[in-house]
Scaffold this motif. Sequence first.
Motif, PDB file in Angstrom:
ATOM      1  N   GLY A 200     -33.526 -41.270  25.199  1.00  0.00           N
ATOM      2  CA  GLY A 200     -34.274 -42.259  24.454  1.00  0.00           C
ATOM      3  C   GLY A 200     -35.142 -43.106  25.376  1.00  0.00           C
ATOM      4  N   ASP A 201     -36.171 -43.699  24.799  1.00  0.00           N
ATOM      5  CA  ASP A 201     -37.072 -44.526  25.613  1.00  0.00           C
ATOM      6  C   ASP A 201     -36.376 -45.769  26.156  1.00  0.00           C
ATOM      7  OD1 ASP A 201     -39.172 -42.770  25.214  1.00  0.00           O
ATOM      8  OD2 ASP A 201     -39.805 -43.742  23.355  1.00  0.00           O
ATOM      9  N   ASP A 202     -35.379 -46.271  25.455  1.00  0.00           N
ATOM     10  CA  ASP A 202     -34.687 -47.484  25.886  1.00  0.00           C
ATOM     11  C   ASP A 202     -33.237 -47.186  26.313  1.00  0.00           C
ATOM     12  OD1 ASP A 202     -33.869 -46.777  23.382  1.00  0.00           O
ATOM     13  OD2 ASP A 202     -33.805 -48.820  22.575  1.00  0.00           O
ATOM     14  N   SER A 203     -33.000 -45.972  26.787  1.00  0.00           N
ATOM     15  CA  SER A 203     -31.650 -45.599  27.201  1.00  0.00           C
ATOM     16  C   SER A 203     -31.261 -46.319  28.491  1.00  0.00           C
ATOM     17  CB  SER A 203     -31.540 -44.089  27.399  1.00  0.00           C
ATOM     18  OG  SER A 203     -31.757 -43.406  26.178  1.00  0.00           O
ATOM     19  N   HIS A 204     -29.960 -46.575  28.646  1.00  0.00           N
ATOM     20  CA  HIS A 204     -29.419 -47.200  29.840  1.00  0.00           C
ATOM     21  C   HIS A 204     -28.458 -46.225  30.534  1.00  0.00           C
ATOM     22  CE1 HIS A 204     -30.817 -50.666  27.513  1.00  0.00           C
ATOM     23  NE2 HIS A 204     -30.876 -51.324  28.662  1.00  0.00           N
ATOM     24  N   PHE A 205     -28.138 -46.579  31.765  1.00  0.00           N
ATOM     25  CA  PHE A 205     -27.196 -45.773  32.526  1.00  0.00           C
ATOM     26  C   PHE A 205     -25.771 -46.271  32.308  1.00  0.00           C
ATOM     27  CE2 PHE A 205     -31.119 -45.040  34.912  1.00  0.00           C
ATOM     28  CZ  PHE A 205     -31.071 -43.673  35.076  1.00  0.00           C
ATOM     29  N   TYR A 236     -22.051 -52.865  46.516  1.00  0.00           N
ATOM     30  CA  TYR A 236     -21.142 -52.845  45.375  1.00  0.00           C
ATOM     31  C   TYR A 236     -21.859 -53.288  44.104  1.00  0.00           C
ATOM     32  CZ  TYR A 236     -17.608 -52.599  49.057  1.00  0.00           C
ATOM     33  OH  TYR A 236     -16.875 -52.228  50.155  1.00  0.00           O
ATOM     34  N   GLN A 237     -21.450 -52.661  43.005  1.00  0.00           N
ATOM     35  CA  GLN A 237     -21.898 -53.043  41.671  1.00  0.00           C
ATOM     36  C   GLN A 237     -20.668 -53.466  40.878  1.00  0.00           C
ATOM     37  OE1 GLN A 237     -25.257 -52.843  41.143  1.00  0.00           O
ATOM     38  NE2 GLN A 237     -25.456 -51.963  43.201  1.00  0.00           N
ATOM     39  N   THR A 238     -20.659 -54.706  40.398  1.00  0.00           N
ATOM     40  CA  THR A 238     -19.539 -55.214  39.613  1.00  0.00           C
ATOM     41  C   THR A 238     -19.860 -55.055  38.136  1.00  0.00           C
ATOM     42  OG1 THR A 238     -18.976 -56.804  41.350  1.00  0.00           O
ATOM     43  CG2 THR A 238     -18.044 -57.183  39.164  1.00  0.00           C
ATOM     44  N   LEU A 239     -19.056 -54.248  37.437  1.00  0.00           N
ATOM     45  CA  LEU A 239     -19.287 -53.928  36.036  1.00  0.00           C
ATOM     46  C   LEU A 239     -18.084 -54.361  35.203  1.00  0.00           C
ATOM     47  CD1 LEU A 239     -20.590 -50.294  36.624  1.00  0.00           C
ATOM     48  CD2 LEU A 239     -21.901 -52.410  36.667  1.00  0.00           C
ATOM     49  N   THR A 240     -18.214 -54.205  33.899  1.00  0.00           N
ATOM     50  CA  THR A 240     -17.135 -54.527  32.964  1.00  0.00           C
ATOM     51  C   THR A 240     -16.780 -53.286  32.166  1.00  0.00           C
ATOM     52  OG1 THR A 240     -17.905 -56.813  32.766  1.00  0.00           O
ATOM     53  CG2 THR A 240     -16.409 -56.015  31.064  1.00  0.00           C
ATOM     54  N   ILE A 241     -15.501 -52.956  32.116  1.00  0.00           N
ATOM     55  CA  ILE A 241     -15.055 -51.764  31.384  1.00  0.00           C
ATOM     56  C   ILE A 241     -15.343 -51.939  29.896  1.00  0.00           C
ATOM     57  CG2 ILE A 241     -13.057 -50.386  30.736  1.00  0.00           C
ATOM     58  CD1 ILE A 241     -11.839 -51.023  33.416  1.00  0.00           C
ATOM     59  N   LEU A 279     -24.108 -49.854  33.107  1.00  0.00           N
ATOM     60  CA  LEU A 279     -24.877 -50.480  34.181  1.00  0.00           C
ATOM     61  C   LEU A 279     -25.910 -51.412  33.563  1.00  0.00           C
ATOM     62  CD1 LEU A 279     -25.385 -47.369  36.468  1.00  0.00           C
ATOM     63  CD2 LEU A 279     -24.149 -49.440  37.090  1.00  0.00           C
ATOM     64  N   PRO A 280     -25.952 -52.676  33.976  1.00  0.00           N
ATOM     65  CA  PRO A 280     -26.856 -53.636  33.325  1.00  0.00           C
ATOM     66  C   PRO A 280     -28.321 -53.370  33.606  1.00  0.00           C
ATOM     67  CG  PRO A 280     -25.779 -54.644  35.213  1.00  0.00           C
ATOM     68  CD  PRO A 280     -25.144 -53.308  35.037  1.00  0.00           C
ATOM     69  N   THR A 281     -28.636 -52.733  34.719  1.00  0.00           N
ATOM     70  CA  THR A 281     -30.029 -52.464  35.075  1.00  0.00           C
ATOM     71  C   THR A 281     -30.173 -51.002  35.475  1.00  0.00           C
ATOM     72  OG1 THR A 281     -29.661 -53.098  37.395  1.00  0.00           O
ATOM     73  CG2 THR A 281     -30.372 -54.840  35.867  1.00  0.00           C
ATOM     74  N   ALA A 282     -31.428 -50.568  35.586  1.00  0.00           N
ATOM     75  CA  ALA A 282     -31.712 -49.189  35.979  1.00  0.00           C
ATOM     76  C   ALA A 282     -31.914 -49.052  37.477  1.00  0.00           C
ATOM     77  CB  ALA A 282     -32.950 -48.685  35.242  1.00  0.00           C
ATOM     78  N   SER A 283     -31.682 -50.114  38.241  1.00  0.00           N
ATOM     79  CA  SER A 283     -31.888 -50.066  39.688  1.00  0.00           C
ATOM     80  C   SER A 283     -30.840 -50.912  40.384  1.00  0.00           C
ATOM     81  CB  SER A 283     -33.292 -50.561  40.044  1.00  0.00           C
ATOM     82  OG  SER A 283     -33.465 -51.911  39.628  1.00  0.00           O
ATOM     83  N   PHE A 284     -30.729 -50.744  41.692  1.00  0.00           N
ATOM     84  CA  PHE A 284     -29.804 -51.525  42.502  1.00  0.00           C
ATOM     85  C   PHE A 284     -30.495 -51.848  43.820  1.00  0.00           C
ATOM     86  CE2 PHE A 284     -29.233 -47.149  43.668  1.00  0.00           C
ATOM     87  CZ  PHE A 284     -28.976 -47.149  45.028  1.00  0.00           C
ATOM     88  N   THR A 285     -29.940 -52.821  44.548  1.00  0.00           N
ATOM     89  CA  THR A 285     -30.539 -53.291  45.796  1.00  0.00           C
ATOM     90  C   THR A 285     -29.698 -52.831  46.971  1.00  0.00           C
ATOM     91  OG1 THR A 285     -31.441 -55.237  44.677  1.00  0.00           O
ATOM     92  CG2 THR A 285     -31.314 -55.311  47.072  1.00  0.00           C
ATOM     93  N   ASP A 286     -30.351 -52.200  47.941  1.00  0.00           N
ATOM     94  CA  ASP A 286     -29.711 -51.785  49.185  1.00  0.00           C
ATOM     95  C   ASP A 286     -30.451 -52.471  50.332  1.00  0.00           C
ATOM     96  OD1 ASP A 286     -28.157 -50.470  51.080  1.00  0.00           O
ATOM     97  OD2 ASP A 286     -29.536 -48.777  51.176  1.00  0.00           O
ATOM     98  N   GLY A 287     -29.881 -53.585  50.796  1.00  0.00           N
ATOM     99  CA  GLY A 287     -30.583 -54.381  51.794  1.00  0.00           C
ATOM    100  C   GLY A 287     -31.800 -55.043  51.171  1.00  0.00           C
ATOM    101  N   GLU A 288     -32.976 -54.701  51.666  1.00  0.00           N
ATOM    102  CA  GLU A 288     -34.215 -55.245  51.121  1.00  0.00           C
ATOM    103  C   GLU A 288     -34.935 -54.248  50.210  1.00  0.00           C
ATOM    104  OE1 GLU A 288     -36.567 -56.427  54.419  1.00  0.00           O
ATOM    105  OE2 GLU A 288     -35.229 -58.068  55.044  1.00  0.00           O
ATOM    106  N   LYS A 289     -34.313 -53.106  49.942  1.00  0.00           N
ATOM    107  CA  LYS A 289     -34.935 -52.077  49.124  1.00  0.00           C
ATOM    108  C   LYS A 289     -34.343 -52.080  47.720  1.00  0.00           C
ATOM    109  CE  LYS A 289     -35.824 -48.974  53.040  1.00  0.00           C
ATOM    110  NZ  LYS A 289     -35.585 -47.611  53.581  1.00  0.00           N
ATOM    111  N   THR A 290     -35.189 -51.847  46.742  1.00  0.00           N
ATOM    112  CA  THR A 290     -34.757 -51.697  45.359  1.00  0.00           C
ATOM    113  C   THR A 290     -34.867 -50.230  44.988  1.00  0.00           C
ATOM    114  OG1 THR A 290     -35.491 -53.933  44.794  1.00  0.00           O
ATOM    115  CG2 THR A 290     -35.164 -52.388  42.976  1.00  0.00           C
ATOM    116  N   LEU A 291     -33.735 -49.638  44.652  1.00  0.00           N
ATOM    117  CA  LEU A 291     -33.665 -48.211  44.365  1.00  0.00           C
ATOM    118  C   LEU A 291     -33.190 -48.003  42.936  1.00  0.00           C
ATOM    119  CD1 LEU A 291     -31.914 -47.139  47.686  1.00  0.00           C
ATOM    120  CD2 LEU A 291     -34.363 -47.163  47.219  1.00  0.00           C
TER     121      LEU A 291
END
Length: 327
Positions: A200-205, A236-241, A279-291
Amino acid sequence: MSDSPTEEQNRPAAKQRPQLFRREAVEHRARPRHEAHLLQLTPRWALWTYRLLMAVCVAALGFGLLGSVNDYASGTAMVRMEERLDVTARAAGTVTSVEVSPGQHVTASQVLVRLYSASEAAELRRIENEFELQLVKMLREPGDAAARGSLTTLRVQRELALARIDERTIRAPRDGRVSDIRIRPGQQLEPGELALSLVGDDSHFRVVAMLPGQYRPLLRPGMPLRLELNGFPYTYQTLTIESVGNEVVGPAEVRRYLRQADADSITPQGSLVLVEARLPTASFTDGEKTLGFYEGMQGRVEIAIRSENILITLIPGLKALRMAHGN
């Protein structure tokens, strides 16, 4: 005659009687006396070390009584896309063309892939030609029962031929965006084999975690989950079950739950329980990079399932003693 006193005094000093004590000893004895301190066998630093050691022991005991340590459930995790739909082939055939590209938006019933269908098309043309001939014959002779029966049979055969051709055309079952294409022109497909995927166009991970089955009674929705992706340590990514499987399943059932392409990249072992988090977002931060996250990425998850007193952890016998007293 005895010597006179004057003669005794005039004798040489060498012949006089020697003194009992040395002159230095007599002089030391004559000096004024001073009070001395007792001998100190223990240095001052030893006393402070003892006090510091006692303070550390008291602090450690207090920390053991008041502090606690967590027990974690850990396992393998995989990133998956929400509302992902795998489009498979309905009939065996050779791919002649792929009509879409990754990232393209498609609508329901839009043609995605075409399979080789020359023989089916030729059979359809033959049936249609014969159908037209029988139709003309019936119009000339409306009372011809044989022509009417042949026309009915040909109509059924034409519908079956159209259905065979339609099976060799893969269409989009719904609106969406092309996520991944797994085929190429000239490739042979079997029924049920994956052709491509739609999202879907608005699908999340989402994250699907596979945890040891013995922890199932301690897991529940709402608990925090920590994800560490492979290749990105300490990110680390902190999520909620959000959901916990109701059953403890084996490796074969886990592979069946996952997509075939994902199941081939993991080797689950033992009894497992499936846990999902979003996952709340489609990307994560590794140092100064957004992946960005991608379908199939793997990692490790940890969930704090219970907390126990440090002293009881170090001395397990205290736990049995506490349970014996009903505490």
